[in-house]
Design a protein around this motif. Structure first.
Motif, PDB file in Angstrom:
ATOM      1  N   GLN A  46     -15.364 -61.099 -26.715  1.00 24.12           N
ATOM      2  CA  GLN A  46     -16.579 -60.312 -26.918  1.00 24.12           C
ATOM      3  C   GLN A  46     -16.698 -59.907 -28.381  1.00 24.12           C
ATOM      4  OE1 GLN A  46     -17.269 -57.092 -24.227  1.00 24.12           O
ATOM      5  NE2 GLN A  46     -16.726 -58.255 -22.405  1.00 24.12           N
ATOM      6  N   LEU A  88     -12.183 -51.316 -21.792  1.00 23.16           N
ATOM      7  CA  LEU A  88     -13.601 -51.024 -21.945  1.00 23.16           C
ATOM      8  C   LEU A  88     -13.933 -50.820 -23.410  1.00 23.16           C
ATOM      9  CD1 LEU A  88     -14.062 -48.366 -19.105  1.00 23.16           C
ATOM     10  CD2 LEU A  88     -14.664 -50.788 -18.985  1.00 23.16           C
ATOM     11  N   VAL A 130     -23.554 -47.222 -23.484  1.00 26.75           N
ATOM     12  CA  VAL A 130     -23.373 -48.594 -23.017  1.00 26.75           C
ATOM     13  C   VAL A 130     -21.872 -48.878 -22.924  1.00 26.75           C
ATOM     14  CG1 VAL A 130     -23.779 -51.031 -23.475  1.00 26.75           C
ATOM     15  CG2 VAL A 130     -25.556 -49.348 -24.007  1.00 26.75           C
ATOM     16  N   ARG A 134     -19.024 -51.766 -21.997  1.00 31.07           N
ATOM     17  CA  ARG A 134     -18.768 -53.195 -21.823  1.00 31.07           C
ATOM     18  C   ARG A 134     -17.341 -53.391 -21.332  1.00 31.07           C
ATOM     19  NH1 ARG A 134     -22.582 -56.588 -23.858  1.00 31.07           N
ATOM     20  NH2 ARG A 134     -24.141 -55.657 -25.230  1.00 31.07           N
ATOM     21  N   THR A 181     -14.614 -56.620 -19.216  1.00 32.59           N
ATOM     22  CA  THR A 181     -14.386 -58.039 -18.987  1.00 32.59           C
ATOM     23  C   THR A 181     -14.467 -58.421 -17.515  1.00 32.59           C
ATOM     24  OG1 THR A 181     -12.002 -57.588 -18.892  1.00 32.59           O
ATOM     25  CG2 THR A 181     -12.910 -58.242 -21.034  1.00 32.59           C
ATOM     26  N   LEU A 233     -20.090 -51.991 -13.651  1.00 29.51           N
ATOM     27  CA  LEU A 233     -20.248 -53.066 -14.625  1.00 29.51           C
ATOM     28  C   LEU A 233     -20.867 -54.281 -13.946  1.00 29.51           C
ATOM     29  CD1 LEU A 233     -16.845 -52.772 -16.539  1.00 29.51           C
ATOM     30  CD2 LEU A 233     -19.036 -51.692 -17.061  1.00 29.51           C
ATOM     31  N   SER A 286     -23.474 -59.699 -17.427  1.00 31.42           N
ATOM     32  CA  SER A 286     -24.485 -59.783 -18.486  1.00 31.42           C
ATOM     33  C   SER A 286     -24.030 -60.867 -19.457  1.00 31.42           C
ATOM     34  CB  SER A 286     -24.638 -58.443 -19.202  1.00 31.42           C
ATOM     35  OG  SER A 286     -25.573 -58.540 -20.267  1.00 31.42           O
ATOM     36  N   ASP A 296     -20.354 -61.119 -20.574  1.00 28.92           N
ATOM     37  CA  ASP A 296     -19.807 -59.771 -20.523  1.00 28.92           C
ATOM     38  C   ASP A 296     -20.060 -59.139 -19.162  1.00 28.92           C
ATOM     39  OD1 ASP A 296     -19.376 -60.291 -23.179  1.00 28.92           O
ATOM     40  OD2 ASP A 296     -21.017 -59.033 -23.898  1.00 28.92           O
ATOM     41  N   LEU A 348     -21.467 -55.372 -18.131  1.00 24.61           N
ATOM     42  CA  LEU A 348     -22.113 -54.286 -18.862  1.00 24.61           C
ATOM     43  C   LEU A 348     -22.626 -53.216 -17.910  1.00 24.61           C
ATOM     44  CD1 LEU A 348     -24.407 -54.553 -21.923  1.00 24.61           C
ATOM     45  CD2 LEU A 348     -25.290 -53.392 -19.904  1.00 24.61           C
ATOM     46  N   ARG A 354     -24.832 -49.281 -18.141  1.00 27.91           N
ATOM     47  CA  ARG A 354     -25.599 -48.398 -19.026  1.00 27.91           C
ATOM     48  C   ARG A 354     -25.902 -47.101 -18.287  1.00 27.91           C
ATOM     49  NH1 ARG A 354     -28.960 -49.390 -23.539  1.00 27.91           N
ATOM     50  NH2 ARG A 354     -28.472 -51.622 -23.299  1.00 27.91           N
TER      51      ARG A 354
END
Length: 428
Positions: free
Chosen positions: A154, A230, A240, A242, A244, A268, A271, A274, A276, A278
Motif C-alpha cells: 500500500q 492499520l 479513514v 486502511r 490489509t 474494513l 477497496s 486495500d 478501507l 471511513r
C-alpha cells in the motif's frame, strides 16, 4: 396394626428427594444471559464517559447487541445529570453511548438500561489534565509515516526531517521498496515528503541529505512497516482507516488532550487492493486525535495514532510540515478498556444461589425420609396388643419377607442417588 405397608412411601420419597437434591428443578428466569458493560477510561472531568454494552450468554459467553440502550449519569444524590441513547457499533455485538460526568463531581453513578435489565456502577472522575502539547524534539534526522505505519503493498507518505538540509534522498537498501520522488527538496521546518510502497516484509533505507553548507550526510533507518496492521489518516471531517484484510473491524477511540470523547468502529471493506473503512468525526464533542486498533480492548501496541491542531513550531507554514508535527505529536496514554458490570457472572451466581437453596431443602427432606424408612423397617413385625397369641407367634419366614422388601427399597434409594449424580453433573 401391621405397619409394613408403610415401608413404600418413605422409600419413594427418599428416591424423589435424592434426584431433586442433585438436580433441583429451579427457575432459570433471568439466568441465561446478562448485560456486559465496558467503559473506556480513565473518565476525566473535561471528557466523556464512553460506555460499550452487549448481552452475554451465560452458557458459552457469546455476545449480541441489545435492541436498545439508554445510559444515564447520576450524581451522588441520585439526580440524573445526563442521558444518552446508544448507537450500534459497526458490525460488532455492541452498542455504545457517551455521557458527560456531573460537573465538579469526584464520583458518579452510571446507570445502563437495555433488554429489560438495569446495571448500575459507581465510577471515579479524574481531574482534567493540563495541556501537554509541546513541539517535537529536533533530532539530527527523523522520519515518520503520515498514517502512523506503512502497510505492505500500500502506498503511503513518509516524511523526513533533517535540520539544515537542502534536499533529501531516500535510497532503498533492497529491492521491493519503491520511492517517489527519488530526491525531494526540504520545505519549511526542513521536512521532505516521499510516497513509498513496500512489497516485502522489511524496509531498510538510506537517508542521504545534501546540507546547505555543501556537505552530504547519510544515515541508515528502517521504515515503520507493520504487516497486518492499520494505517490511519484524517481526510476532511472523516477518519479513514486502511488495512490489509477486508471484513475485519477496526475500533476507534478519540479525544482532546488526555480526555476521551469518542468511541466508534468501522468494518474494513474491499477497496481495490486495500481494505478501507471511513468514519465521520463527531461535531458535538471536542476531538483532536484518534487511535485505531484491531483489538476490541485497544491493547494493540502497534495501534496507529493521528492528531491535528497540536502545537507546532512557527516554521510550519506548509502542508508537509504541519503533517509532520501531527504525525510526531505525543500520544496520550493508551486507554484502559475494562468491564465494570458483568451481568453474566451475576446471573450465574444467582442461579447457583437458587440451586443451593433448593438442594439444601431437598437434602433435609431426604434425611427425614431415610430416617422414617429406618424406623419403619426396624419396627416390622411389631403389632398392637390384641390378646391373640396366634398373631404373636408368626413364623420366621413371614417376618423375613417384609424386612427384605424394605431393605430392597433402601437399595433402590442408593441406586437413585447414583443416577441423580450423573444427571446433576450438568448443573455444576
Amino acid at each position: 396394626m401391621e405397619i409394613d405397608r408403610w415401608v413404600v412411601p418413605p422409600a419413594v420419597a427418599a428416591a424423589l428427594f435424592a434426584v431433586v437434591a442433585v438436580a433441583p428443578p429451579v427457575s432459570r428466569e433471568g439466568a441465561d444471559d446478562g448485560l456486559r458493560v465496558e467503559v473506556a477510561g480513565p473518565v476525566r472531568a473535561d471528557g466523556m464517559a464512553l460506555v460499550r454494552v452487549a448481552v452475554e450468554a451465560v452458557a458459552d459467553g457469546a455476545l449480541r447487541a441489545p435492541r436498545a440502550l439508554t445510559v444515564e449519569a447520576r450524581d451522588v444524590t441520585g439526580n440524573v445529570t445526563a442521558t444518552a441513547i446508544g448507537d450500534a457499533l459497526a458490525s460488532t455485538p455492541w452498542r455504545v453511548a457517551r455521557v458527560r460526568p456531573p460537573a465538579g463531581a469526584s464520583r458518579f453513578v452510571l446507570r445502563v438500561q437495555a433488554e429489560g435489565r438495569v446495571a448500575g456502577v459507581s465510577l471515579p472522575v479524574n481531574a482534567a489534565a493540563p495541556s501537554r502539547d509541546v513541539a517535537a524534539r529536533v533530532e539530527e534526522v527523523d522520519l515518520a509515516a503520515t498514517a502512523g505505519v506503512l502497510l505492505p503493498e500500500q502506498r503511503g507518505e513518509v516524511l523526513v526531517r533533517v535540520p539544515g538540509a537542502e534536499a533529501v534522498r531516500l535510497e532503498p537498501e533492497f529491492d521491493g521498496v519503491a520511492v517517489e520522488p527519488a530526491e525531494a527538496a526540504t520545505g519549511a521546518c526542513d521536512v521532505a515528503a516521499f510516497q513509498v510502497t513496500v512489497s516485502g516484509m522489511g524496509a531498510p533505507v538510506i537517508i542521504a541529505a545534501r546540507m546547505r553548507d555543501g556537505t552530504t550526510k547519510r544515515w541508515s533507518r528502517r521504515l515503520p512497516l507493520h504487516a497486518g496492521g492499520l494505517a490511519l489518516v484524517r481526510e476532511g471531517d472523516d477518519i479513514v482507516v486502511r488495512g490489509t484484510l477486508a471484513g475485519r473491524v477496526a475500533y476507534l477511540l478519540g479525544g482532546a488532550g488526555d480526555a476521551l470523547t469518542w468511541w466508534s468502529a468501522v468494518t474494513l471493506a474491499p477497496s481495490g487492493d486495500d481494505a478501507l473503512g471511513r468514519a465521520p468525526l463527531p461535531r458535538e464533542v471536542p476531538i483532536g486525535w484518534v487511535r485505531a486498533s484491531l483489538d476490541a480492548r485497544m491493547g494493540d501496541e502497534f495501534a496507529p495514532f493521528t492528531r491535528w491542531g497540536a502545537r507546532a513550531e512557527a516554521c510550519a507554514t506548509d502542508a508537509p510540515s504541519r503533517r509532520w508535527f501531527g504525525a510526531r505529536g505525543s500520544a496520550p496514554a493508551a486507554p484502559d478498556v475494562r468491564v465494570v458490570f458483568d451481568g453474566a457472572a451475576r446471573a450465574k451466581a444467582t442461579m447457583r444461589g437458587r440451586v443451593s437453596k433448593a438442594r439444601a431443602f431437598a437434602l433435609a427432606c431426604l434425611a427425614a425420609a431415610i430416617a422414617l424408612e429406618s424406623v419403619v423397617v426396624l419396627g416390622l413385625g411389631m403389632r398392637t396388643p390384641d390378646g391373640e397369641v396366634s398373631e404373636v407367634m408368626r413364623t420366621r419366614r413371614e417376618r423375613l419377607g417384609p424386612l427384605l422388601s424394605g431393605v430392597a427399597l433402601l437399595l433402590l434409594v442408593g441406586f437413585a442417588l447414583g443416577l441423580a449424580s450423573l444427571v446433576g453433573a450438568a448443573w455444576e
